[in-house]
Design an enzyme around this catalytic site. Structure first.
Site, mmCIF file in Angstrom:
data_model
loop_
_atom_site.group_PDB
_atom_site.id
_atom_site.type_symbol
_atom_site.label_atom_id
_atom_site.label_comp_id
_atom_site.label_asym_id
_atom_site.label_seq_id
_atom_site.Cartn_x
_atom_site.Cartn_y
_atom_site.Cartn_z
ATOM 1 C CE LYS A 173 -3.844 -2.459 2.037
ATOM 2 N NZ LYS A 173 -4.397 -3.047 3.243
ATOM 3 C CD GLN B 133 -3.561 -4.690 6.318
ATOM 4 O OE1 GLN B 133 -3.623 -3.640 5.690
ATOM 5 N NE2 GLN B 133 -3.900 -5.842 5.797
ATOM 6 C CG ASP C 118 -10.278 -0.729 4.698
ATOM 7 O OD1 ASP C 118 -9.936 -1.258 3.629
ATOM 8 O OD2 ASP C 118 -9.644 -0.830 5.763
#
Ligand code: GUN
Length: 285
Positions: A53, A97, A120
């Site tokens: 990322k 995460q 997200d």
């Protein structure tokens, strides 16, 4: 006849090029998308995802921060950090995460992220906006699936889409997005009787269950579009999807390979979400 491949790598590369160009135009006005990725603990797979990322951010010219916290970080400390980034104008996307270490609760952490920075798409308000069709930051893998279809010239409208899997991360949101694209959607799961017979009705079959090579050719209608979201590590170290690719490839009309199908799209859509959030923060959309 063999299925046509849906090339996630190539489609992902062309979306990233579009993002790169738009980011360069924003830079001329002094605007720069910013993403923070927060990793708690030292899960090996998560380390790789987080690195990828950050690399994607760098390649696109984004501002990128990675916060690596020890496994014993408290819920209170993590929530405090999120609060800080919620208020940071250089940051347009906050990603924590997952999975978190066992002593931390996921839900309050996701709930603490400002909805406008929820790249997200996991926040309950983002999920609600998706459900009612309001503008939302969409979860990355499901929106990647829709992009793959669109950019391959496949319209879900009027088609029967069968989704195998009902997770909050993929199965449910991808079903909602297919519905939004005017498909008729059937959602299947482990308690669905005669799964192969239901799958065989699909014009578009999306599989997201995490069982290697579950879907065989007798699950697939000839000519159907098969989207494999699975990524399973086999004993020999190789990656396999939820679809038995070699068995299905002669029956399907279109198929995503694993790796190189849905996988590359997830980070690309995360980058697209961060750009979208940045533009919104600057009154551009
Ligand atoms: N862990 C594995 N996939 C994801 C993802 O898409 N988002 C987050 N936050 N964690 C993950």
């Amino acid at each position: 006849m063999s299925a046509q491949f849906i090339d996630g790598k190539a489609i992902s590369a062309s979306i990233r090029q579009e993002i790169r160009e738009e980011t360069a135009r924003l830079a001329e006005r002094g605007i720069r998308p910013g993403l923070v990725v927060i990793l708690v603990g030292d899960d090996a797979a998560s380390q790789v995802y987080v690195r990828n990322k950050a690399k994607a951010c760098e390649e696109l010219g984004y501002h990128s921060e990675v916060v690596r916290l020890p496994a014993e970080t408290s819920q209170h400390e993590l929530l405090g950090l999120i609060e800080r980034y919620n208020a940071d104008p250089a940051i347009h996307g906050i990603l924590v995460q997952l999975p978190l270490p066992k002593h931390l609760e996921e839900k309050p952490v996701i709930d603490a992220i400002a909805v406008e920075k929820d790249v997200d798409g996991f926040h309950p308000v983002s999920v609600g906006n998706l459900m009612i069709g309001d503008d939302a930051l969409l979860p990355c893998t499901p929106s990647g699936v829709i992009e793959l279809l669109k950019r391959s010239g496949i319209s879900p409208a009027g088609k029967h889409a069968v989704v195998i899997g009902r997770s909050n991360i993929v199965g449910k949101p991808v079903s909602m997005l297919l519905l939004r694209e005017n498909a008729t959607v059937t959602i299947c799961h482990s308690r669905t009787p005669d799964l192969p017979a239901v799958a065989r009705q699909a014009d578009i079959l999306v599989v997201a269950v995490g069982v290697a090579k579950l879907v065989k050719k007798d699950w697939v209608k000839p000519g159907a579009v098969v989207i494999d979201v699975g990524m399973n590590r086999l004993e020999n170290g190789k990656l396999a999807g939820d679809v038995d690719f070699d068995d299905v490839v002669e029956t399907a009309g279109w198929i995503t390979p694993v790796p190189g199908g849905v996988g590359p799209m997830t980070i690309t859509m995360l980058m697209a979400n961060t750009l979208k959030s940045c533009k919104r923060a600057n009154g551009m959309g």
